[in-house]
Design an enzyme around this catalytic site. Structure first.
Site, PDB file in Angstrom:
ATOM      1  N   HIS A  77       2.924 -11.306 -17.810  1.00 49.79           N
ATOM      2  CA  HIS A  77       2.677 -10.423 -16.544  1.00 49.79           C
ATOM      3  C   HIS A  77       3.098 -11.149 -15.390  1.00 49.79           C
ATOM      4  CE1 HIS A  77       0.179  -6.915 -14.645  1.00 49.79           C
ATOM      5  NE2 HIS A  77       0.912  -7.706 -13.838  1.00 49.79           N
TER       6      HIS A  77
ATOM      7  N   GLU B  24      -7.378  -2.318 -12.453  1.00 48.19           N
ATOM      8  CA  GLU B  24      -7.481  -3.207 -11.371  1.00 48.19           C
ATOM      9  C   GLU B  24      -8.152  -2.931 -10.163  1.00 48.19           C
ATOM     10  OE1 GLU B  24      -3.901  -6.212  -8.973  1.00 48.19           O
ATOM     11  OE2 GLU B  24      -3.395  -4.413  -9.801  1.00 48.19           O
TER      12      GLU B  24
ATOM     13  N   ASP C  75       0.692 -13.153 -12.485  1.00 46.89           N
ATOM     14  CA  ASP C  75       1.079 -11.995 -11.646  1.00 46.89           C
ATOM     15  C   ASP C  75       2.139 -12.100 -10.787  1.00 46.89           C
ATOM     16  OD1 ASP C  75       0.656  -9.392 -11.118  1.00 46.89           O
ATOM     17  OD2 ASP C  75      -1.179  -9.412 -10.006  1.00 46.89           O
TER      18      ASP C  75
END
Length: 335
Positions: free
Chosen positions: A10, A200, A277
């Site tokens: 990710h 999230e 991320d």
């Protein structure tokens, strides 16, 4: 740097631009002269208090990623940086529609970045990279429907040329997750697999919805801890969470590192992949994430190695590629 091979599933392209490349480009193309102010525009600080504040840090990177040369050079620089960091495998994700503001088409964007990937990998010592194409939430679903559908067809077209999956990213909660069901059913018809950002900045109901769409992984999943049923679903379906702890603290999805539920997920038998991320926006990398897990959240080195192996097993690489990666991971070598 930890001495075993690392995996990141990710990782956002625009949130992970090598900072020196970005600064040189901003000076040349935008006439910027204040490096401190530039870095402040690119990275989180004390003024970041929500996912929306966090997403505002993408404004500067996206200004820099609108031309053929910049897209190519930035992707190549990122891949070479990941190789230097000791990664064995990464899935880099980007939304083609975010790079068409100066006349490029989505297809041109994908083509440019696939070429950059191919050229960069020739210079890498061990790294392999695949791409995930992101559809976007930028408000009501209808605002991005046509562009998102085009992204799906491009993912299909480039499926054997470096693109392995699709995703839905952006400002979770700006539109109901249910409104995107049709797009994911289209993805399934096209034979595409997908991960979905869910839970999230919004509640566990979005995770449950993403699972009902057939997501094979969940991006973040931070709020799953709030719902026992969702926790059980994740465990039962063996759907991994792509967990990004520093990003979750910066977007205030959790209050601080110690409040992060990642260890609870691990202890419950939910599959965990440790990810970054946005390396630049959050000023992080996998080694920094691992240090936090070891120092603040009760992880062991064995936990981290197991998470990396699980990430490889959960990757969207082809079975042939996956087996080669797993062999390299277990042996500590790469041929």
């Amino acid at each position: 740097m930890l001495d075993y091979k690392k995996v990141d599933l990710h990782l956002h392209f625009d949130g992970s631009l090598p900072i020196e490349w970005a600064w040189e480009t901003a000076q040349k193309e935008l006439g910027l002269t204040d490096k401190e102010a530039f870095i402040k525009s690119m990275q989180v600080d004390e003024d970041t208090h929500s996912l929306y504040d966090y997403l505002a840090r993408f404004d500067m990177p996206l200004k820099l990623l609108q031309s053929e040369d910049n897209l190519y050079e930035a992707m190549k620089a990122l891949i070479l940086e990941l190789d230097q960091q000791g990664l064995l495998y990464a899935e880099i994700r980007f939304a083609p529609q975010q790079h068409i503001k100066q006349g490029l088409s989505q297809k041109q964007v994908v083509d440019i970045l696939c070429q950059a990937r191919e050229d960069a990998l020739r210079e890498c010592t061990q790294l392999h990279v695949n791409f995930i194409l992101c559809m976007m939430i930028l408000g009501e679903e209808k605002l991005t429907h046509e562009l998102n559908e085009e992204t799906l067809y491009l993912a299909k077209e480039y499926q054997n040329r470096g693109v392995v999956a699709v995703d839905l990213a952006g400002a979770e909660g700006m539109a109901p997750m249910e409104d995107f069901r049709e797009l994911f059913m289209k993805a399934k018809e096209l034979g595409l697999v997908y991960t979905i950002h869910a839970g999230e900045s919004y509640g566990p109901m979005n995770i449950e919805k993403a699972l009902s769409f057939g997501a094979l992984r969940i991006g973040h999943g931070t709020s799953a801890i709030q719902d026992e049923k969702v926790m059980e679903l994740l465990k039962e379906k063996k759907v991994p969470l792509e967990v990004c702890i520093t990003s979750n603290v910066h977007s205030e999805a959790v209050n601080d590192y110690e409040a992060h539920p990642i260890k609870s997920y691990l202890d419950r038998g939910i599959l965990i992949c440790v990810c970054t991320d946005n390396m630049t926006i959050s000023d992080t990398n996998l080694d920094k994430e691992y240090d936090i897990l070891l120092q603040k959240l009760g992880f062991t080195m064995e936990d981290l190695i197991a998470c990396n192996q699980r990430a490889l097993e959960s990757s969207f690489a082809s079975e042939e590629e996956k087996q080669k990666l797993l062999t390299a991971f277990r042996s500590g070598s790469w041929n």
